[in-house]
Design a protein around this motif. Sequence first.
Motif, PDB file in Angstrom:
ATOM      1  N   TRP A 195      10.580 -30.962 -25.028  1.00 30.19           N
ATOM      2  CA  TRP A 195      11.344 -29.722 -25.157  1.00 30.19           C
ATOM      3  C   TRP A 195      12.695 -29.819 -24.465  1.00 30.19           C
ATOM      4  O   TRP A 195      13.201 -28.835 -23.920  1.00 30.19           O
ATOM      5  CB  TRP A 195      10.534 -28.510 -24.682  1.00 30.19           C
ATOM      6  CG  TRP A 195       9.211 -28.418 -25.397  1.00 30.19           C
ATOM      7  CD1 TRP A 195       8.010 -28.875 -24.941  1.00 30.19           C
ATOM      8  CD2 TRP A 195       8.964 -27.910 -26.709  1.00 30.19           C
ATOM      9  NE1 TRP A 195       7.025 -28.670 -25.883  1.00 30.19           N
ATOM     10  CE2 TRP A 195       7.581 -28.077 -26.980  1.00 30.19           C
ATOM     11  CE3 TRP A 195       9.769 -27.322 -27.678  1.00 30.19           C
ATOM     12  CZ2 TRP A 195       6.998 -27.672 -28.167  1.00 30.19           C
ATOM     13  CZ3 TRP A 195       9.179 -26.922 -28.867  1.00 30.19           C
ATOM     14  CH2 TRP A 195       7.811 -27.096 -29.106  1.00 30.19           C
ATOM     15  N   CYS A 231      16.511 -14.095 -27.209  1.00 31.85           N
ATOM     16  CA  CYS A 231      16.769 -15.038 -26.119  1.00 31.85           C
ATOM     17  C   CYS A 231      15.579 -15.041 -25.165  1.00 31.85           C
ATOM     18  O   CYS A 231      15.156 -13.985 -24.694  1.00 31.85           O
ATOM     19  CB  CYS A 231      18.040 -14.668 -25.362  1.00 31.85           C
ATOM     20  SG  CYS A 231      19.556 -15.051 -26.248  1.00 31.85           S
ATOM     21  N   TYR A 232      15.057 -16.209 -24.905  1.00 35.16           N
ATOM     22  CA  TYR A 232      13.883 -16.351 -24.042  1.00 35.16           C
ATOM     23  C   TYR A 232      14.326 -16.859 -22.679  1.00 35.16           C
ATOM     24  O   TYR A 232      15.058 -17.847 -22.580  1.00 35.16           O
ATOM     25  CB  TYR A 232      12.897 -17.339 -24.676  1.00 35.16           C
ATOM     26  CG  TYR A 232      11.661 -17.606 -23.837  1.00 35.16           C
ATOM     27  CD1 TYR A 232      10.680 -16.630 -23.696  1.00 35.16           C
ATOM     28  CD2 TYR A 232      11.466 -18.831 -23.216  1.00 35.16           C
ATOM     29  CE1 TYR A 232       9.536 -16.873 -22.950  1.00 35.16           C
ATOM     30  CE2 TYR A 232      10.329 -19.088 -22.471  1.00 35.16           C
ATOM     31  CZ  TYR A 232       9.361 -18.098 -22.333  1.00 35.16           C
ATOM     32  OH  TYR A 232       8.242 -18.343 -21.594  1.00 35.16           O
ATOM     33  N   SER A 260      11.163 -18.049 -28.559  1.00 33.25           N
ATOM     34  CA  SER A 260      10.223 -19.116 -28.224  1.00 33.25           C
ATOM     35  C   SER A 260       8.824 -18.781 -28.731  1.00 33.25           C
ATOM     36  O   SER A 260       8.651 -18.313 -29.846  1.00 33.25           O
ATOM     37  CB  SER A 260      10.221 -19.380 -26.721  1.00 33.25           C
ATOM     38  OG  SER A 260       9.574 -20.597 -26.431  1.00 33.25           O
ATOM     39  N   GLU A 290      21.454 -16.824 -23.051  1.00 33.41           N
ATOM     40  CA  GLU A 290      21.523 -18.239 -23.377  1.00 33.41           C
ATOM     41  C   GLU A 290      22.899 -18.447 -24.015  1.00 33.41           C
ATOM     42  O   GLU A 290      23.145 -17.921 -25.115  1.00 33.41           O
ATOM     43  CB  GLU A 290      20.441 -18.623 -24.382  1.00 33.41           C
ATOM     44  CG  GLU A 290      19.026 -18.595 -23.867  1.00 33.41           C
ATOM     45  CD  GLU A 290      18.054 -19.028 -24.949  1.00 33.41           C
ATOM     46  OE1 GLU A 290      17.821 -20.247 -25.082  1.00 33.41           O
ATOM     47  OE2 GLU A 290      17.554 -18.151 -25.673  1.00 33.41           O
ATOM     48  N   ASN A 324      16.005 -20.439 -28.501  1.00 31.46           N
ATOM     49  CA  ASN A 324      14.611 -20.021 -28.517  1.00 31.46           C
ATOM     50  C   ASN A 324      14.280 -19.053 -29.646  1.00 31.46           C
ATOM     51  O   ASN A 324      13.181 -18.515 -29.710  1.00 31.46           O
ATOM     52  CB  ASN A 324      14.241 -19.403 -27.170  1.00 31.46           C
ATOM     53  CG  ASN A 324      14.080 -20.461 -26.086  1.00 31.46           C
ATOM     54  OD1 ASN A 324      13.109 -21.207 -26.080  1.00 31.46           O
ATOM     55  ND2 ASN A 324      15.046 -20.548 -25.187  1.00 31.46           N
ATOM     56  N   GLU A 340      11.987 -23.037 -32.644  1.00 32.31           N
ATOM     57  CA  GLU A 340      12.281 -23.931 -31.533  1.00 32.31           C
ATOM     58  C   GLU A 340      13.366 -24.919 -31.965  1.00 32.31           C
ATOM     59  O   GLU A 340      13.694 -25.042 -33.145  1.00 32.31           O
ATOM     60  CB  GLU A 340      11.028 -24.695 -31.077  1.00 32.31           C
ATOM     61  CG  GLU A 340       9.913 -23.805 -30.545  1.00 32.31           C
ATOM     62  CD  GLU A 340      10.158 -23.269 -29.155  1.00 32.31           C
ATOM     63  OE1 GLU A 340      11.195 -23.625 -28.543  1.00 32.31           O
ATOM     64  OE2 GLU A 340       9.316 -22.474 -28.677  1.00 32.31           O
TER      65      GLU A 340
END
Length: 420
Positions: A61, A143-144, A157, A206, A211, A396
């Motif tokens: 990742w 946004c994660y 995500s 981000e 994500n 992802e």
Amino acid sequence: MNIQNSEKFYAQAQNFMPGGVNSPVRACRAVGRAPLFIDHAKGSKIYDVDGNEYIDYICSWGPNILGHANERVINAVTETCQRGLTFGACHSGEIELAKLIKKHFPSMEMLRLVNSGTEAVMSAIRAARGYTKRDKIVKFEGCYHGHSDGLLVKSGSGLLTNSIPDSAGVPKGYTDNTLLAKYNNKESVEKLFEEHGDDIACVIVEPCAANMGVVPPQEGFLRFLRDITLKYNSLLIFDEVITGFRLSIGGAQKYYNVKPDLTTLGKIVGGGMPLAVYGGKKEVMQCVAPLGSVYQAGTLSGNPVAVSAGIETLKILEENEAEIYTRLEKISLQLENAMQESGMNVNRVGSIMTVFFTNEKVKDYDTAKTADTARFAEYFRHMQDNGIYTAPSQFEAMFVSFAHTDEDIDKTINAIKSLE
């Protein structure tokens, strides 16, 4: 492709761990496959317990920008292990890593090492609230920023992959001070500041979303966030857990030339080991204990093994900056072009990209959700059957490493072109 041993391990794992995994996306439920159980990895390749070889575009990742088991990093970690795994005390490696980070992220005038991206973001937000003496924060749909309670609101995500809009177990009070804006939508941010400006401690974003799939910021969006936070005396936090040291050696803030007040880093900064960082303006970070009243602590924070992996990785990037980032751009562009020639909808920034199965231009959370996840699942299975290891989720990123060879890229392009 035979994955019988992986299937057997997965059946066993479900007796011990929720869904048989220690992180939800790994379960591969969205793509209709049992997860692969990995035996070992080297360079650009990863090998499962059935002996199958795959070209790896997950790269754990993101952190494996140099590929798996880089010899210099392994040697640094091995040498450190001989001296002890953890001390729960200060050591000089912490200073060396901090110097390297600050050199390439000058906005991080003072920083603190922690163990995960979730912890880094949670701590950065607490510092922002402590410094501004305000409670509300602004985050963006899709946004994660990790799984801390106050941020599990329309996150990307795994939440998006598994169609979980929010998380059970989070009291309503934890998210009452979380304000939602739309990514790449200036008007939605302006409205929140007009209504709550005096109460907003920070905006967290981000800088290049990764994500909800890779979604780059539109021209001027990050500069707008910088300007509006300055106008209202709020702080701007860049969550660079994914983009830090990947989009450039100075991360997204160097790539886009926008300087935040606080930054969170992870992935590459630990060189494959559990390590993350938060930091920023000195006056903000001086609010953190023991200097200030914002409390944050961690027994394993800055542990010598993870720090040694981070130091060696960043040294390699620094010593070979032009070669590495030029190569990453070149081969990533080749993959993007092949996908586009095959009629795929691709978003790419540097060495991260996502192919979306939608006719919409993906620019935010709403357009990302138009993607055909069933079609993506077909693509995933096709790539895996052709020896290509990609993220088992439409939402992802695909990561390219310096270890990927021309032969790897050619094989991947052939697999893309053979997709019906």
